[in-house]
Design a protein around this motif. Structure first.
Motif, PDB file in Angstrom:
ATOM      1  N   GLU A 241       0.826  -1.201   0.000  1.00  0.00           N
ATOM      2  CA  GLU A 241       0.000   0.000   0.000  1.00  0.00           C
ATOM      3  C   GLU A 241       0.867   1.259   0.000  1.00  0.00           C
ATOM      4  OE1 GLU A 241      -0.421  -2.535   2.054  1.00  0.00           O
ATOM      5  OE2 GLU A 241      -2.326  -3.366   1.329  1.00  0.00           O
ATOM      6  N   GLY A 242       2.004   1.203   0.684  1.00  0.00           N
ATOM      7  CA  GLY A 242       2.846   2.390   0.819  1.00  0.00           C
ATOM      8  C   GLY A 242       3.580   2.791  -0.436  1.00  0.00           C
ATOM      9  N   ILE A 243       3.741   1.865  -1.396  1.00  0.00           N
ATOM     10  CA  ILE A 243       4.513   2.194  -2.613  1.00  0.00           C
ATOM     11  C   ILE A 243       3.604   2.472  -3.814  1.00  0.00           C
ATOM     12  CG2 ILE A 243       6.660   1.035  -1.980  1.00  0.00           C
ATOM     13  CD1 ILE A 243       4.192  -0.730  -4.256  1.00  0.00           C
ATOM     14  N   GLN A 244       2.306   2.567  -3.602  1.00  0.00           N
ATOM     15  CA  GLN A 244       1.385   2.712  -4.731  1.00  0.00           C
ATOM     16  C   GLN A 244       1.618   3.982  -5.547  1.00  0.00           C
ATOM     17  OE1 GLN A 244      -0.849   0.547  -6.030  1.00  0.00           O
ATOM     18  NE2 GLN A 244       0.041  -0.911  -4.574  1.00  0.00           N
ATOM     19  N   GLU A 245       1.946   5.075  -4.874  1.00  0.00           N
ATOM     20  CA  GLU A 245       2.157   6.327  -5.611  1.00  0.00           C
ATOM     21  C   GLU A 245       3.380   6.221  -6.525  1.00  0.00           C
ATOM     22  OE1 GLU A 245       2.932  11.105  -4.781  1.00  0.00           O
ATOM     23  OE2 GLU A 245       2.370   9.771  -3.119  1.00  0.00           O
ATOM     24  N   GLU A 246       4.499   5.702  -5.984  1.00  0.00           N
ATOM     25  CA  GLU A 246       5.696   5.548  -6.820  1.00  0.00           C
ATOM     26  C   GLU A 246       5.469   4.512  -7.905  1.00  0.00           C
ATOM     27  OE1 GLU A 246      10.504   4.562  -6.532  1.00  0.00           O
ATOM     28  OE2 GLU A 246       9.274   4.475  -4.722  1.00  0.00           O
ATOM     29  N   LEU A 247       4.739   3.451  -7.582  1.00  0.00           N
ATOM     30  CA  LEU A 247       4.441   2.429  -8.584  1.00  0.00           C
ATOM     31  C   LEU A 247       3.666   3.021  -9.746  1.00  0.00           C
ATOM     32  CD1 LEU A 247       4.592  -0.607  -9.284  1.00  0.00           C
ATOM     33  CD2 LEU A 247       2.389  -0.866  -8.116  1.00  0.00           C
ATOM     34  N   GLN A 248       2.738   3.928  -9.458  1.00  0.00           N
ATOM     35  CA  GLN A 248       1.971   4.559 -10.522  1.00  0.00           C
ATOM     36  C   GLN A 248       2.857   5.447 -11.394  1.00  0.00           C
ATOM     37  OE1 GLN A 248      -1.225   3.923 -11.427  1.00  0.00           O
ATOM     38  NE2 GLN A 248      -0.657   5.186 -13.193  1.00  0.00           N
ATOM     39  N   GLU A 249       3.805   6.143 -10.768  1.00  0.00           N
ATOM     40  CA  GLU A 249       4.741   6.973 -11.531  1.00  0.00           C
ATOM     41  C   GLU A 249       5.586   6.109 -12.466  1.00  0.00           C
ATOM     42  OE1 GLU A 249       7.072   9.126  -8.762  1.00  0.00           O
ATOM     43  OE2 GLU A 249       5.416  10.380  -8.048  1.00  0.00           O
ATOM     44  N   ILE A 250       6.093   4.997 -11.950  1.00  0.00           N
ATOM     45  CA  ILE A 250       6.893   4.094 -12.781  1.00  0.00           C
ATOM     46  C   ILE A 250       6.055   3.535 -13.917  1.00  0.00           C
ATOM     47  CG2 ILE A 250       8.192   1.921 -12.787  1.00  0.00           C
ATOM     48  CD1 ILE A 250       8.910   2.481  -9.852  1.00  0.00           C
ATOM     49  N   THR A 251       4.822   3.161 -13.611  1.00  0.00           N
ATOM     50  CA  THR A 251       3.927   2.612 -14.640  1.00  0.00           C
ATOM     51  C   THR A 251       3.704   3.619 -15.757  1.00  0.00           C
ATOM     52  OG1 THR A 251       2.796   1.250 -12.985  1.00  0.00           O
ATOM     53  CG2 THR A 251       1.638   1.642 -15.058  1.00  0.00           C
ATOM     54  N   THR A 252       3.451   4.865 -15.405  1.00  0.00           N
ATOM     55  CA  THR A 252       3.236   5.910 -16.412  1.00  0.00           C
ATOM     56  C   THR A 252       4.479   6.101 -17.277  1.00  0.00           C
ATOM     57  OG1 THR A 252       1.692   7.049 -14.927  1.00  0.00           O
ATOM     58  CG2 THR A 252       2.633   8.329 -16.748  1.00  0.00           C
ATOM     59  N   THR A 253       5.649   6.140 -16.635  1.00  0.00           N
ATOM     60  CA  THR A 253       6.902   6.341 -17.375  1.00  0.00           C
ATOM     61  C   THR A 253       7.167   5.189 -18.340  1.00  0.00           C
ATOM     62  OG1 THR A 253       7.856   7.561 -15.517  1.00  0.00           O
ATOM     63  CG2 THR A 253       9.395   6.668 -17.132  1.00  0.00           C
ATOM     64  N   VAL A 254       7.000   3.956 -17.867  1.00  0.00           N
ATOM     65  CA  VAL A 254       7.256   2.781 -18.713  1.00  0.00           C
ATOM     66  C   VAL A 254       6.272   2.733 -19.878  1.00  0.00           C
ATOM     67  CG1 VAL A 254       7.228   0.259 -18.782  1.00  0.00           C
ATOM     68  CG2 VAL A 254       8.328   1.439 -16.872  1.00  0.00           C
ATOM     69  N   GLU A 255       5.010   2.951 -19.602  1.00  0.00           N
ATOM     70  CA  GLU A 255       4.001   2.884 -20.667  1.00  0.00           C
ATOM     71  C   GLU A 255       4.222   3.976 -21.709  1.00  0.00           C
ATOM     72  OE1 GLU A 255       0.305   2.963 -18.562  1.00  0.00           O
ATOM     73  OE2 GLU A 255       0.366   0.806 -18.090  1.00  0.00           O
ATOM     74  N   ASP A 256       4.624   5.190 -21.258  1.00  0.00           N
ATOM     75  CA  ASP A 256       4.916   6.268 -22.209  1.00  0.00           C
ATOM     76  C   ASP A 256       6.119   5.922 -23.078  1.00  0.00           C
ATOM     77  OD1 ASP A 256       2.819   7.739 -21.274  1.00  0.00           O
ATOM     78  OD2 ASP A 256       4.035   9.100 -20.037  1.00  0.00           O
ATOM     79  N   SER A 257       7.148   5.339 -22.471  1.00  0.00           N
ATOM     80  CA  SER A 257       8.345   4.994 -23.246  1.00  0.00           C
ATOM     81  C   SER A 257       8.046   3.884 -24.254  1.00  0.00           C
ATOM     82  CB  SER A 257       9.478   4.564 -22.315  1.00  0.00           C
ATOM     83  OG  SER A 257       9.171   3.354 -21.658  1.00  0.00           O
TER      84      SER A 257
END
Length: 482
Positions: A241-257
């Motif tokens: 639960e505590g890493i959800q915000e960073e996980l979402q940032e990584i997901t956005t970056t990977v999907e954009d790339s």
């Protein structure tokens, strides 16, 4: 503050799990596990260093009938191939390693690189012919290329923004630590004992890195967000639960790339990208043209040829110690002084030290009467050269490479720059012995010194300072925007 205003600030300090009404407070976490993973993965950099430094203590052993395990002493041409085949293997490896890292993951590709090192050390341990040594050195080169291609990906994807610079700087430090390791061990043990000492490092790497996680970014690229969350949770020392915000940032970056992957045409049709490519290829070219690999690969032979009173093995160890200390200093000063001033100081200082080294060999060549009073000059010159290289032209061309290109073409640009590095490395190592024999050691060092002077001029006129600039500001300046 009234209740409405108080309620306005509550979401900053709490986290709401999507499938539950329960409110969680933001977790602090700990950097310990990402540093543990970063240190363990850099055992692979020590493997690289042992391969790069191996020829310095091993060359004299292979050249002596008393210590060589081979059925014949290597010729000058064969010795050149023994040194240069690592660069050839490293040149080929990225074209295999990068697709493999995308297919099976960064972790398993790095574990595969250790297998290449293990095979190469076993071949060297059992070698009875020059051909077997050549095959082993080529396989080592493949391992070097695998590590230098994939390890930077792994570090970049496990490190948080706060610690990415510190973890990224470990690579150069661990490479020179590996070089120092063989410099210290090699001269004082038998040929076979040295191979055992080098073989131990990839075995330790396998035994420890096996338990480290794959990167969250790789799992996201493969569509497995569950494993990505587990990996990130482990690395940050936090709950899922505590890493959800960073996980979402990584997901956005990977999907954009993944959506905006660039091509070679995209790289070359943008004037900012072309300028960045010229800067990076120029810096990496002068890095190799400084003669650094010649000095690292043949330092014991170079010191033996000076005729100074200090034992060559001791002189070589001093150079290795200086490499480690200088490499450790770079992360402390680069963001304070800037890239360009350090590169200029590095190029200018290397030019002076190589000119001094060439002058010493010229006096030795002409039997000058003043030579006896200059026995300190070779060791001082090479210590100065290595110090300035490890602070500037060693790590900073790679750091600049990471800053100058937009994300969609960075991998293509990195492949071109890395290829330039290893092509020049191979050519210099292959033909140095012939150049040294034809022109003399004094001209060899003078030529490297002249090229360092050209590197100074190139840096002064072409390289832009990136200190304190955001990635977008760097792109604006490369494209001529104010």
């Amino acid at each position: 503050m009234n209740p409405a205003e108080l309620n306005q600030y509550q979401p900053v300090a709490t986290f709401e799990k999507p499938d539950s009404p329960q409110i969680y407070r933001m977790e602090k976490g700990t950097p310990l596990r990402q540093f543990m993973a970063g240190v363990i993965v850099n055992l692979a950099s020590i493997m690289v260093g042992t391969s790069l430094g191996w020829t310095s203590p091993s060359g004299p052993k292979l050249a002596s009938l008393d210590t060589s395990p081979l059925d014949a002493i290597p010729t000058t041409a064969e010795s050149s191939w023994i040194g240069s085949l690592v660069a050839m293997g490293a040149l080929i490896a990225p074209f295999i390693a990068a697709p493999l890292a995308e297919k099976i993951g960064r972790k398993w590709t790095l574990l595969g690189s250790s297998a290449l090192f293990i095979v190469s050390w076993i071949l060297l341990l059992t070698a009875g012919t020059v051909v077997q040594v050549l095959v082993a050195r080529f396989i080592q080169g493949l391992g070097v290329g695998f590590v230098m291609t994939v390890q930077t990906m792994y570090i970049g994807e496990i490190a948080s923004n706060q610690y990415r610079g510190a973890l990224g700087s470990l690579m150069q430090l661990c490479i020179v630590t590996g070089i120092l390791y063989v410099y210290c061990v090699g001269p004082y043990v038998s040929y076979h004992a040295l191979q055992w000492a080098c073989l131990a490092i990839p075995i330790v790497f396998d035994a420890t890195f096996f338990f480290m996680p794959e990167t969250p970014a790789f799992y996201i690229a493969k569509g497995d967000k569950g494993k990505a969350a587990e990996s990130l949770s482990f690395l940050r020392g936090m709950t899922v639960e505590g890493i959800q915000e960073e996980l979402q940032e990584i997901t956005t970056t990977v999907e954009d790339s993944l959506k905006n992957r660039g091509t070679l045409v995209d790289l070359l049709r943008n004037k900012g990208n072309v300028k960045a490519l010229i800067i990076c290829c120029g810096l990496i070219s002068f890095q190799q043209l400084s003669g650094i690999n010649v000095i690292l690969f043949y330092s014991q032979n170079i010191f033996a040829s000076t005729g100074t009173s200090m034992e060559p093995a001791i002189s070589t160890i001093l150079v290795g110690v200086v490499q480690v200390l200088a490499s450790g200093a770079t992360p402390l000063i680069v963001d304070r002084l800037g890239r360009k001033p350090i590169l200029l100081a590095s190029a200018g200082g290397m030019c002076v030290s190589l000119a001094a080294m060439g002058t010493y060999f010229y006096l030795k060549y002409t039997n000058a009467p003043t030579l006896g009073s200059l026995g300190w000059l070779p060791i001082l010159s090479l210590i100065l050269f290595v110090t300035l290289y490890c602070v500037g032209f060693g790590p900073l061309p790679w750091a600049v490479l990471g800053e100058l290109f937009p994300a969609n073409v960075k991998s293509i640009a990195s492949s071109i720059v890395a290829s330039t590095c290893w092509i020049l490395g191979f050519i210099i190592l292959q033909f140095f012995a012939d150049m040294d024999a034809a022109l003399g050691s004094h001209w060899s060092f003078w030529i490297f010194g002249i090229l360092c002077a050209v590197a100074f001029a190139f840096t002064f006129t072409m390289v832009m300072e990136t200190k304190g600039l955001s990635l977008q500001e760097i792109q604006d300046r490369l494209n001529g925007k104010s």
